[in-house]
Design a protein around this motif. Structure first.
Motif, PDB file in Angstrom:
ATOM      1  N   VAL A  13       0.835  -1.210   0.000  1.00 17.39           N
ATOM      2  CA  VAL A  13       0.000   0.000   0.000  1.00 17.39           C
ATOM      3  C   VAL A  13       0.871   1.262   0.000  1.00 17.39           C
ATOM      4  O   VAL A  13       0.662   2.194  -0.792  1.00 17.39           O
ATOM      5  N   VAL A  85       1.742   9.358   6.241  1.00 20.60           N
ATOM      6  CA  VAL A  85       0.995   8.144   5.897  1.00 20.60           C
ATOM      7  C   VAL A  85       1.707   6.960   6.549  1.00 20.60           C
ATOM      8  O   VAL A  85       2.853   6.641   6.210  1.00 20.60           O
ATOM      9  N   CYS A  87       2.188   3.259   7.193  1.00 21.63           N
ATOM     10  CA  CYS A  87       1.867   1.950   6.589  1.00 21.63           C
ATOM     11  C   CYS A  87       2.775   0.830   7.071  1.00 21.63           C
ATOM     12  O   CYS A  87       2.494  -0.339   6.782  1.00 21.63           O
ATOM     13  N   VAL A 133      -2.723   9.899   7.933  1.00 23.64           N
ATOM     14  CA  VAL A 133      -3.490   8.692   7.621  1.00 23.64           C
ATOM     15  C   VAL A 133      -2.783   7.492   8.243  1.00 23.64           C
ATOM     16  O   VAL A 133      -1.605   7.243   7.970  1.00 23.64           O
ATOM     17  N   ASN A 134      -3.517   6.797   9.079  1.00 22.55           N
ATOM     18  CA  ASN A 134      -3.009   5.587   9.718  1.00 22.55           C
ATOM     19  C   ASN A 134      -3.627   4.403   8.979  1.00 22.55           C
ATOM     20  O   ASN A 134      -4.827   4.134   9.117  1.00 22.55           O
ATOM     21  N   VAL A 135      -2.830   3.736   8.141  1.00 25.66           N
ATOM     22  CA  VAL A 135      -3.341   2.613   7.346  1.00 25.66           C
ATOM     23  C   VAL A 135      -3.267   1.370   8.225  1.00 25.66           C
ATOM     24  O   VAL A 135      -2.180   0.942   8.646  1.00 25.66           O
ATOM     25  N   CYS A 136      -4.418   0.809   8.517  1.00 31.15           N
ATOM     26  CA  CYS A 136      -4.484  -0.211   9.573  1.00 31.15           C
ATOM     27  C   CYS A 136      -5.695  -1.118   9.336  1.00 31.15           C
ATOM     28  O   CYS A 136      -6.256  -1.121   8.253  1.00 31.15           O
ATOM     29  N   PHE A 190      -7.538   4.216   8.044  1.00 32.51           N
ATOM     30  CA  PHE A 190      -7.941   3.652   6.743  1.00 32.51           C
ATOM     31  C   PHE A 190      -7.564   2.180   6.657  1.00 32.51           C
ATOM     32  O   PHE A 190      -6.394   1.811   6.794  1.00 32.51           O
ATOM     33  N   ASN A 191      -8.592   1.365   6.427  1.00 33.12           N
ATOM     34  CA  ASN A 191      -8.386  -0.074   6.229  1.00 33.12           C
ATOM     35  C   ASN A 191      -8.586  -0.361   4.732  1.00 33.12           C
ATOM     36  O   ASN A 191      -9.692  -0.178   4.224  1.00 33.12           O
ATOM     37  N   PRO A 192      -7.533  -0.787   4.035  1.00 35.89           N
ATOM     38  CA  PRO A 192      -7.688  -1.019   2.588  1.00 35.89           C
ATOM     39  C   PRO A 192      -8.518  -2.263   2.275  1.00 35.89           C
ATOM     40  O   PRO A 192      -8.784  -2.541   1.117  1.00 35.89           O
ATOM     41  N   VAL A 226      -5.915   0.834  -2.880  1.00 35.02           N
ATOM     42  CA  VAL A 226      -5.347   2.133  -2.494  1.00 35.02           C
ATOM     43  C   VAL A 226      -6.143   3.306  -3.084  1.00 35.02           C
ATOM     44  O   VAL A 226      -6.083   4.428  -2.568  1.00 35.02           O
ATOM     45  N   LEU A 229      -7.890   5.641  -0.788  1.00 34.31           N
ATOM     46  CA  LEU A 229      -6.908   6.339   0.056  1.00 34.31           C
ATOM     47  C   LEU A 229      -6.295   7.517  -0.710  1.00 34.31           C
ATOM     48  O   LEU A 229      -6.116   8.615  -0.154  1.00 34.31           O
TER      49      LEU A 229
END
Ligand SMILES: NC(=O)c1ccc[n+]([C@@H]2O[C@H](COP(=O)([O-])OP(=O)(O)OC[C@H]3O[C@@H](n4cnc5c(N)ncnc54)[C@H](OP(=O)(O)O)[C@@H]3O)[C@@H](O)[C@H]2O)c1
Length: 287
Positions: A13, A85, A87, A133-136, A190-192, A226, A229
């Motif tokens: 991501v 961001v 990730c 943005v916390n991609v989690c 944000f959960n992809p 993505v 996002l």
């Protein structure tokens, strides 16, 4: 032109986010722990004529000493930070601790994200319209904080430690959005959803088989995962805290999910974290 920091920007991501930012003319620092992946990222940047705007920092973000080094390098490279961001991730189902004594999932999924966020808060505050943005894995009810033993010193399942780290990273967003000094900085969890990356490679059995089955049945190409996002990064939400699973907003107030975003738990975890980092001598990573 905006300044981006993408932790875990050398793969999956984060790599798509970082290359998109370069394609849009922005400056990008990526962090990963493998030199070869960083070199490949710089080659890709060179191929699109963006080598002057791309930086790779090789660091093991499980270590707070390394997070300090990254924070210093970003402060030296940028006068402000427009997009943070987060990730960097590796799921570990076998319990273990870093040389600094931190449970390994907690260290990467939560503590590093805390350290980069607050270590760089003055830089975020200098940007006009910054965004974190916390991609989690947000939007799942699993995971409990083990308040009496945050570092799993008494042992216990590695899967529980992994789930605790996921819960902690959601609470990081909740605590951030409630601070008076972050009022102008929206925070997105944000959960992809299920995307085809290498993330599952270090899961133990049988979890790896479940993950591979999910990838086969529901896995999207990483670019598709993505896409929502990238839209959020281009046009940040107005809310101080929001959460998405793919394109769908997560109802953080629903009966099932609300306990995972509890403000008093968020404040408690923040206080515990300040104590932990102070005890490690890492006051540079505190707000
Ligand atoms: N993939 C999915 O289906 C899925 C689903 C839900 C949520 N997510 C979330 O999406 C985010 C990104 O995951 P992904 O699927 O893109 O994973 P990925 O393809 O495995 O990429 C992970 C990135 O993190 C870096 N990294 C791992 N350990 C590190 C360390 N100790 N220090 C510094 N960097 C490190 C990796 O670089 P090195 O290998 O060089 O260290 C790589 O750049 C994660 O937060 C994950 O929870 C993914």
């Amino acid at each position: 032109m905006a300044n981006h920091l993408v932790s875990g920007g050398t793969d999956g991501v984060g790599r798509v986010v970082a290359l998109d930012a370069l394609a849009n003319g922005h400056h990008v620092v990526v962090v990963g722990s493998t030199q070869a992946k960083g070199d490949a990222f710089l080659t890709a940047a060179d191929q699109v004529g963006a080598s002057g705007r791309a930086t790779f920092l090789c660091a093991d973000l499980r270590l707070m000493s390394e997070n300090s080094r990254v924070v210093d390098a970003v402060r030296a490279r940028f006068d402000r930070l427009d997009r943070l961001v987060l990730c960097a991730q590796r799921y570990l189902t076998r319990l273990g601790h870093t040389v600094e004594g931190v449970e390994r999932n907690f260290a990467l999924t939560y503590l590093s994200r805390f350290a980069l966020t607050y270590g760089l808060l003055p830089h975020l505050r200098r940007a006009d319209r910054a965004l974190v943005v916390n991609v989690c894995g947000t939007g799942t009810p699993a995971g409990r904080i083990r308040w009496d033993d945050l570092q799993f010193r008494a042992g216990g399942g590695g899967l529980r430690a992994l789930a605790q780290a996921g819960r902690a990273t959601d609470l990081l967003g909740v605590a951030f959005a409630r601070r008076p000094d972050t009022r102008d900085i929206p925070y997105v969890l944000f959960n992809p959803d299920v995307v085809r990356t290498n993330l599952q490679r270090e899961l133990g059995y049988p979890w790896r088989l479940f993950a591979l089955a999910a990838l086969t049945l529901r896995g999207k190409p990483v670019e598709a995962g993505v896409a929502p996002l990238l839209r959020l990064l281009a046009d940040p939400p107005a809310e101080r805290l929001s959460a998405f699973r793919g394109t769908r907003p997560v109802r953080m107030t629903s009966r099932l999910l609300a306990p995972g975003y509890d403000p008093s738990d968020a404040a408690r975890l923040h206080a515990e974290t300040e104590r932990l980092l102070s005890g490690m001598g890492r006051v540079d990573l505190l707000p």
